[in-house]
Design a protein around this motif. Structure first.
Motif, short mmCIF file in Angstrom:
data_model
loop_
_atom_site.label_atom_id
_atom_site.label_comp_id
_atom_site.label_asym_id
_atom_site.label_seq_id
_atom_site.Cartn_x
_atom_site.Cartn_y
_atom_site.Cartn_z
N LEU A 480 -68.13 -23.08 37.33
CA LEU A 480 -67.19 -23.81 36.59
C LEU A 480 -67.33 -25.02 36.65
CD1 LEU A 480 -64.15 -23.35 35.62
CD2 LEU A 480 -63.44 -23.41 37.96
N SER A 481 -67.63 -26.02 37.77
CA SER A 481 -67.87 -27.30 37.70
C SER A 481 -68.73 -27.75 36.65
CB SER A 481 -68.12 -27.71 38.79
OG SER A 481 -69.13 -26.91 39.46
N ASP A 482 -69.67 -26.99 36.07
CA ASP A 482 -70.48 -27.53 35.06
C ASP A 482 -69.89 -27.46 33.67
OD1 ASP A 482 -72.89 -27.20 36.62
OD2 ASP A 482 -73.34 -25.38 36.25
N ILE A 506 -59.88 -26.19 32.98
CA ILE A 506 -60.57 -26.32 34.02
C ILE A 506 -59.23 -26.73 35.28
CG2 ILE A 506 -61.93 -27.77 35.54
CD1 ILE A 506 -63.73 -28.08 33.10
N PHE A 510 -59.13 -24.94 38.61
CA PHE A 510 -59.29 -25.80 39.72
C PHE A 510 -57.99 -25.66 40.80
CE2 PHE A 510 -62.64 -29.35 38.93
CZ PHE A 510 -63.41 -28.24 38.91
N LEU A 515 -60.37 -20.43 44.40
CA LEU A 515 -61.59 -21.20 44.06
C LEU A 515 -62.46 -21.48 45.37
CD1 LEU A 515 -62.91 -23.35 41.86
CD2 LEU A 515 -61.78 -24.92 43.21
N TYR A 517 -65.20 -23.78 46.71
CA TYR A 517 -65.98 -25.35 46.71
C TYR A 517 -66.76 -25.31 47.68
CZ TYR A 517 -66.57 -30.47 46.75
OH TYR A 517 -67.08 -31.39 46.85
N ALA A 544 -67.12 -23.99 42.35
CA ALA A 544 -67.27 -25.12 42.04
C ALA A 544 -68.25 -25.81 43.08
CB ALA A 544 -66.19 -26.10 42.05
N ARG A 545 -69.21 -26.50 42.39
CA ARG A 545 -70.09 -27.39 43.23
C ARG A 545 -70.21 -28.80 42.96
NH1 ARG A 545 -72.25 -24.14 47.74
NH2 ARG A 545 -73.59 -25.95 47.73
N PRO A 578 -66.53 -32.50 42.06
CA PRO A 578 -66.01 -32.14 40.67
C PRO A 578 -64.69 -32.54 40.64
CG PRO A 578 -66.23 -30.30 42.34
CD PRO A 578 -66.77 -31.41 43.10
#
Length: 680
Positions: A480-482, A506, A510, A515, A517, A544-545, A578
């Motif tokens: 997702l973070s991409d 997003i 988020f 989520l 992370y 998310a990363r 992110p």
């Protein structure tokens, strides 16, 4: 009673070391990424590399080193002169392994045909009119490698040790032989029961390596080389069943937390390699009646007794070359006597000592107490939940499924290689890793094409259309973070409303409590949201990363100084939280269309970084977080606030190596403030 304790210990080891499925996943991810790297790099670069050691075997124990071996692609070691015909001497440096003057397991490397290789030539010594490669001189290459990327390293055995953040890296430069050593031919004959014939064949056809360390009792220590079976050992560990692997893991834990606890490095006589060797011998000699969960303690005892016997006799035979006594000149006399007495005492109270190993003790006192069903269970699904498994998978993929390629040609080679591998029989973990790897390449290509888009309007339109298609694919297979990089692309190409539209989507995801992370997540909410769904769905919806920006690629003009100075300091990537990147892009977009909202977003970013209530900004990368806060304050005209944010960035751990960029920005602000005051 013994079997009941073994069953409980089996559960503890599955939780601490990993279930068979977790170990298989770690290995599959590492294997497929290495396969991609080797296919791409072997034709382009002068050196190949291989991850080795416990990390590659599947362990993720606290304090484990990250071991790597590098070797020249244009050099090969032979054992017989007839093997020269396998190579083109004009393109390959041929080296002859002379074992006649060395102790078993060691060899002198004599140059037969030369090629122009500065590093090898600098390590040459002349003995009796012949050219040999000095191991002591060649070891300096590893120190040079770390100094080039501006890290301080020390030599330990054949490796250079270096801490990069909290992780310890061991880098060995070596030579490779495509042929199996004649001195290890007896090992092939011993393999009637273990490993399987196809494993033996695979090991033999891949030959061995030579690492730069001589035997202390040899006559040629400074230019002698040790025969390394690292690749063979990795394949042997892969061929173990899970109980054998857990027994090996228990021995490693016992060594670290019991045998060697409180000892200095100089006082440690035994190492994990001795533990692994013991397990190899015990498996091959069929000393254990049954490798099963109920027998974990019995299996441990047999291996421990093997080590006790070795210490008592002062002989630890190498698994491949038994004539190589790995205790020679290390464990003898007074040291041998004291070590045997200590190990005998530990063996007598081994049960108590095992339970007191911190990780196992924690499992017994916390996990079992809260979930008694695990007490005598052998169902591995009980020990790792779906959420925990996903955390492990995403951790492995994030750390491995990325290349440092920053040009179009190499990036396309990666995609072609991945496309070739996709057509082969692959595990689900291979596929997951390749999908994320592809996503990272798609994102790179989009920005690379955009940066080189300087043609006619028609050509520019086609390039942009292709870049947008790359972005679409990345969004499908990436985290997702991409998608934040999709926003960055829209912003960079002046599509502000499109960028804000993606940001809003997003923001909604988020804000969800489901989520994940990094390794932080509400397990129940995560399962309720995406439990049972495919990994590609999970990653694009709920994972998310931290975001990597490769410093050779221009993602945002506002970050050019950070990327350029970081790259000059030998840092290939910037790593950005992110949530910080989200608010930065929000501020950049809003200031062009809704200035008031930009100020609100700036306040939110400041609170996020300075208060960090929900730990959404890792302490390790606070340097870039404060730097970005300063940039946002600077572009919105808050120069004094920006100056203080930059100063705060300097106070943080310099993970991203931003010090030069920060000082540059601070000087720019000071110059502007002084100029404004003079004008007023």
């Amino acid at each position: 009673m013994e079997q009941h304790i073994s069953l409980t210990l089996f559960g503890g080891l599955c939780s601490v070391i990993g279930t068979s499925e977790v170990i298989a996943m770690r290995r599959d991810v590492a294997d497929v990424i290495e396969a991609v790297e080797q296919r791409v790099r072997s034709s382009d670069e002068s050196m190949s590399s291989m991850e080795s050691g416990s990390q590659r075997e599947g362990f993720r124990l606290i304090g484990s080193d990250l071991d790597s071996m590098k070797w020249f692609n244009d050099h090969r070691v032979i054992w017989e002169f007839s093997q020269i015909q396998s190579y083109n001497p004009s393109r390959t440096g041929i080296i002859f392994a002379d074992c006649s003057k060395s102790l078993p397991g060691y060899a002198l490397l004599q140059f037969i045909t030369f090629i122009n290789n500065k590093d090898t030539i600098e390590a040459l010594v002349v003995r009796n009119g012949e050219y040999y490669i000095s191991s002591s001189k060649f070891r300096q290459m590893a120190l040079k490698f770390f100094s080039l990327i501006k890290y301080s390293a020390t030599l330990h055995g054949p490796c250079a040790n270096c801490f990069i953040g909290p992780l310890k890296y061991d880098q060995a430069f070596c030579f490779v032989s495509d042929f199996w050593p004649p001195s290890a031919s007896s090992w092939i004959k011993r393999c009637s029961t273990w490993p399987r014939p196809e494993v033996v064949h695979d090991i033999v056809k891949h030959g061995c390596h030579f690492v730069a360390i001589g035997h202390k009792m040899g006559n040629h220590e400074d230019f002698e080389w040790r025969i390394s079976f690292s690749l063979a050992e990795q394949k042997l560990v892969y061929s173990m069943n899970h109980c054998q692997f857990l027994t090996y893991g228990l021995l490693k834990l016992f060594l670290k937390e019991v045998i060697n606890k409180g000892l200095t490095d100089n006082d440690k006589q035994l190492c994990s390699y001795h533990m692994k060797t013991a397990v190899f011998w015990v498996i091959q000699q069929n000393t254990v009646s049954c490798w099963c969960p109920q027998n974990i303690l019995e299996n441990f005892d047999v291996c421990f007794k093997h080590i006790l016997k070795w210490v008592y006799n002062g002989v630890c035979p190498n698994f491949f070359i038994p004539e190589n006594n790995m205790f020679l000149n290390k464990i003898n006399g007074r040291v041998q006597e004291m070590l045997f007495r200590r190990l005998s005492e530990l063996y007598d109270r081994r049960r108590q000592a095992i339970v007191q190993i911190p990780l196992i003790s924690w499992y017994f006192t916390h996990v079992i107490r809260n979930n008694p069903i695990l007490l005598f269970s052998t169902n591995e699904n009980f020990f790792v939940s779906e959420t925990n498994f996903d955390e492990e998978l995403y951790f492995e993929i994030f750390n491995k499924a990325a290349s440092d390629a920053s040009d179009i040609i190499t990036s396309i080679k990666y995609l072609n290689t991945i496309n070739q591998l996709i057509n082969l029989p692959l595990s689900q973990y291979h596929v997951a890793a390749l999908q994320k790897f592809s996503a990272s390449i798609f994102l790179k290509l989009a920005f690379l094409f955009q940066s080189n888009n300087k043609g006619t309007n028609k050509f520019s339109y086609s390039v942009d259309k292709f870049a947008c298609y790359m972005m679409k694919l990345a969004a499908k297979f990436g985290f997702l973070s991409d998608k934040l990089l999709v926003v960055a692309y829209y912003y960079k190409t002046s599509r502000i409303l499109e960028a804000l539209s993606v940001l809003e989507k997003i923001r909604v995801k988020f804000a969800k409590q489901s989520l994940m992370y990094n390794r932080s997540v509400d397990e129940d909410l995560y399962i309720a949201a995406v439990g049972g769904k495919s990994w590609s769905t999970k990653t694009r919806e709920s994972v998310a990363r931290d975001v990597r920006l490769f410093n050779g690629i221009n993602y945002l003009n506002e970050l050019i100084p950070e990327q350029q100075f970081s790259l000059r300091n030998k840092k290939l990537t910037l790593l950005i939280p992110p949530f910080v990147l989200f608010h930065m892009l929000e501020i950049f977009c809003y200031r062009l269309v809704y200035p008031k909202k930009a100020n609100n977003a700036l306040s939110t970013l400041k609170n996020l970084i300075c208060e960090n209530k929900n730990f959404k900004v890792p302490y390790a990368i606070l340097d870039i977080s404060y730097q970005i806060l300063g940039i946002c304050q600077q572009v919105t005209g808050n120069l004094e606030d920006a100056f203080y944010s930059y100063r705060e960035s300097l106070r943080q751990h310099q993970f991203n190596r931003l010090k030069t960029a920060t000082l540059f920005r601070m000087c720019t602000i000071l110059y502007r403030l002084i100029h404004e005051r003079r004008m007023s």
